[in-house]
Scaffold this active site. Structure first.
Site, PDB file in Angstrom:
ATOM      1  N   THR A 160       1.810   7.085   0.366  1.00 17.05           N
ATOM      2  CA  THR A 160       0.916   6.010  -0.073  1.00 17.05           C
ATOM      3  C   THR A 160       1.108   5.672  -1.547  1.00 17.05           C
ATOM      4  O   THR A 160       1.627   6.490  -2.311  1.00 17.05           O
ATOM      5  CB  THR A 160      -0.553   6.460   0.125  1.00 17.05           C
ATOM      6  OG1 THR A 160      -1.424   5.355  -0.093  1.00 17.05           O
ATOM      7  CG2 THR A 160      -0.943   7.574  -0.832  1.00 17.05           C
ATOM      8  N   THR A 191      -5.701   7.679   6.976  1.00 19.06           N
ATOM      9  CA  THR A 191      -5.668   6.572   6.030  1.00 19.06           C
ATOM     10  C   THR A 191      -7.126   6.176   5.781  1.00 19.06           C
ATOM     11  O   THR A 191      -7.990   6.455   6.603  1.00 19.06           O
ATOM     12  CB  THR A 191      -4.905   5.349   6.571  1.00 19.06           C
ATOM     13  OG1 THR A 191      -5.561   4.881   7.764  1.00 19.06           O
ATOM     14  CG2 THR A 191      -3.471   5.662   6.900  1.00 19.06           C
ATOM     15  N   GLY A 192      -7.376   5.518   4.662  1.00 18.93           N
ATOM     16  CA  GLY A 192      -8.737   5.093   4.361  1.00 18.93           C
ATOM     17  C   GLY A 192      -9.251   5.755   3.105  1.00 18.93           C
ATOM     18  O   GLY A 192      -8.464   6.267   2.300  1.00 18.93           O
ATOM     19  N   SER A 236       0.815  -1.220   0.000  1.00 17.80           N
ATOM     20  CA  SER A 236       0.000   0.000   0.000  1.00 17.80           C
ATOM     21  C   SER A 236       0.845   1.265   0.000  1.00 17.80           C
ATOM     22  O   SER A 236       0.308   2.362  -0.045  1.00 17.80           O
ATOM     23  CB  SER A 236      -0.926   0.007   1.215  1.00 17.80           C
ATOM     24  OG  SER A 236      -0.195   0.243   2.396  1.00 17.80           O
ATOM     25  N   THR A 272      -1.947   3.079   3.577  1.00 16.85           N
ATOM     26  CA  THR A 272      -1.163   4.296   3.500  1.00 16.85           C
ATOM     27  C   THR A 272      -0.391   4.286   4.798  1.00 16.85           C
ATOM     28  O   THR A 272      -0.717   3.543   5.704  1.00 16.85           O
ATOM     29  CB  THR A 272      -2.148   5.509   3.513  1.00 16.85           C
ATOM     30  OG1 THR A 272      -2.866   5.551   2.291  1.00 16.85           O
ATOM     31  CG2 THR A 272      -1.456   6.840   3.720  1.00 16.85           C
ATOM     32  N   ARG A 297      -5.374   9.481 -10.783  1.00 18.79           N
ATOM     33  CA  ARG A 297      -6.200   9.742  -9.596  1.00 18.79           C
ATOM     34  C   ARG A 297      -5.304  10.071  -8.395  1.00 18.79           C
ATOM     35  O   ARG A 297      -4.326   9.384  -8.116  1.00 18.79           O
ATOM     36  CB  ARG A 297      -7.056   8.524  -9.279  1.00 18.79           C
ATOM     37  CG  ARG A 297      -7.901   8.642  -7.987  1.00 18.79           C
ATOM     38  CD  ARG A 297      -7.203   8.052  -6.782  1.00 18.79           C
ATOM     39  NE  ARG A 297      -8.060   8.001  -5.599  1.00 18.79           N
ATOM     40  CZ  ARG A 297      -7.615   7.722  -4.374  1.00 18.79           C
ATOM     41  NH1 ARG A 297      -6.345   7.459  -4.165  1.00 18.79           N
ATOM     42  NH2 ARG A 297      -8.442   7.693  -3.358  1.00 18.79           N
TER      43      ARG A 297
HETATM   44  N1  ASP Z   1      -6.160   7.424   1.641  1.00 15.56           N
HETATM   45  C1  ASP Z   1      -5.500   6.768   0.566  1.00 15.56           C
HETATM   46  C2  ASP Z   1      -6.042   7.274  -0.731  1.00 15.56           C
HETATM   47  O1  ASP Z   1      -7.230   7.517  -0.826  1.00 15.56           O
HETATM   48  C3  ASP Z   1      -5.640   5.292   0.535  1.00 15.56           C
HETATM   49  C4  ASP Z   1      -5.764   4.631   1.845  1.00 15.56           C
HETATM   50  O2  ASP Z   1      -5.247   5.084   2.841  1.00 15.56           O
HETATM   51  O3  ASP Z   1      -6.412   3.585   1.886  1.00 15.56           O
HETATM   52  O4  ASP Z   1      -5.279   7.362  -1.671  1.00 15.56           O
END
Ligand code: ASP
Length: 369
Positions: A236, A269-270, A91, A218, A246
């Site tokens: 990330t 994160t998320g 990730s 991330t 993106r």
């Molecule tokens: N927040 C990160 C993103 O949207 C991905 C993640 O942390 O899951 O790129």
């Protein structure tokens, strides 16, 4: 993995200076008791679970360097480099899951509280440690964010090694598997295609091919030293199989990270889109400025995200169908990890590194898509 610092390391590290300290006065007047923050480093869970090929995790390394006198931001970046360079963490950085075309594109930003400076890169290809390039933007330019080919050119000029491909055998195999699971015709209408793409990825999580935390995933890492200097960094590979170009929340100041040296730091994160919509890290720091605790400030942001989630495709039984975590600390060294659903975070204090449960807005585990 060092679990606890022994007393000598603790004293040498300067962590003993935390808490109530005696301020020396040149005029010989009685020393004044003043409150100093307790040094702490917090991060997403991979900040304690990933070791790459050493035996020190991100939070442990960052804490050791920071309390040994290294600049707080440089300590945090040295910490997240462990995770960026770990091919097993799909990730972040090298070996991060690629975009829909099989290309690894990385995002990162960092903020220095005392210096009030920031730097970031987005959709950067070919450099294993985007956090270091983000730091180079902070140090060497008047800008805050470089993207795509420009970010890569800058990295090359700064002497970073630029590689053709940051895939590992694992990340490439997983991408091919995702392609196979996606409608082979590849001519779905755009709405269905987006859903099919996500479904194919999520089915790989359910089948145990990808760890849930690495489909999303991330690393955010924030720290404060005994002098009260606060910094943060987020890095990330973004959402797996994203549309090329993106960019999520991670490299965006105010979203994936926000630091105000006088108030505190927050990072995430998320699901990046959910966070970007409300610039939640900025919101959290502003909530703390208004007097809220790290936990209450984080909960307010999660409530906002929940209220803003009204599209059916993003809901499961009326609740958000995604995870979102915030890692928060304030200028007194108080900290919290908060999340939409049950989750965890990493922390290192003078007692050593550990994983703790977050405070979650909604009980239970994140629902499967
Ligand atoms: N927040 C990160 C993103 O949207 C991905 C993640 O942390 O899951 O790129």
């Amino acid at each position: 993995m060092p679990s606890r610092l022994n007393r000598r390391q603790f004293v040498r590290s300067g962590a003993a200076a935390a808490g109530l300290g005696l301020a020396a006065r040149a005029d010989g007047a009685p020393a004044i008791l003043q409150s100093r923050p307790r040094p702490v480093v917090i991060a997403s869970t991979n900040g304690h679970t990933r070791l790459h090929d050493g035996n020190e995790s991100c939070v442990a390394r960052a804490f050791r360097l920071m309390t040994g006198g290294t600049d707080v931001l440089e300590s945090l970046i040295a910490g997240v480099n462990i995770v960026e360079l770990d091919p097993k963490d799909t990730s972040v950085g090298y070996g991060g899951l690629p975009n829909a075309e099989g290309v690894v594109q990385l995002d990162s930003c960092c903020m220095h509280g005392p210096k009030k400076r920031a730097g970031g890169v987005a959709a950067l290809e070919g450099v294993r440690t985007p956090s270091k390039v983000a730091y180079a933007v902070l140090q060497n330019t008047d800008h805050h964010l470089l993207v795509g080919a420009g970010a890569q050119k800058f990295a090359r000029q700064m002497g970073f090694q630029v590689e053709d491909d940051l895939n590992t055998d694992t990340s490439r195999k997983l991408w091919l598997e995702w392609k196979r699971r996606l409608d082979p015709e590849h001519f779905l209408d755009p709405e269905k295609r987006a859903q099919a793409s996500f479904d194919a990825g999520w089915s790989m999580v359910r089948d145990g091919l990808i760890d849930r935390d690495h489909f999303f995933g991330t690393i955010n890492c924030d720290g404060i030293n005994a002098k009260g200097e606060i910094c943060g960094v987020t890095t990330t590979s973004g959402l797996a199989w994203k549309i090329p170009g993106r960019v999520g929340d991670s490299p965006i100041l105010g979203a994936g990270l926000y630091v105000d040296g006088e108030v505190g730091a927050a990072g995430s994160t998320g699901r990046g889109e959910a966070n970007l919509y409300g610039l939640c890290s900025f919101l959290i720091v502003e909530q703390m400025r208004a007097g809220r605790s790290p936990k209450d400030a984080g909960m307010e942001a999660l409530r906002r995200v929940r209220a803003n989630t009204i599209e059916k495709r993003l809901l499961h039984e009326g609740k958000p169908k995604f995870g979102l975590n915030f890692y928060i600390l304030n200028k007194n060294g108080e900290f919290a990890g908060v999340s939409m659903y049950e989750s965890s975070f990493a922390v290192c204090t003078e007692n050593g590194p550990e994983t703790r449960k977050t405070e979650s807005l909604i009980e239970g585990k994140e629902p499967n898509w």
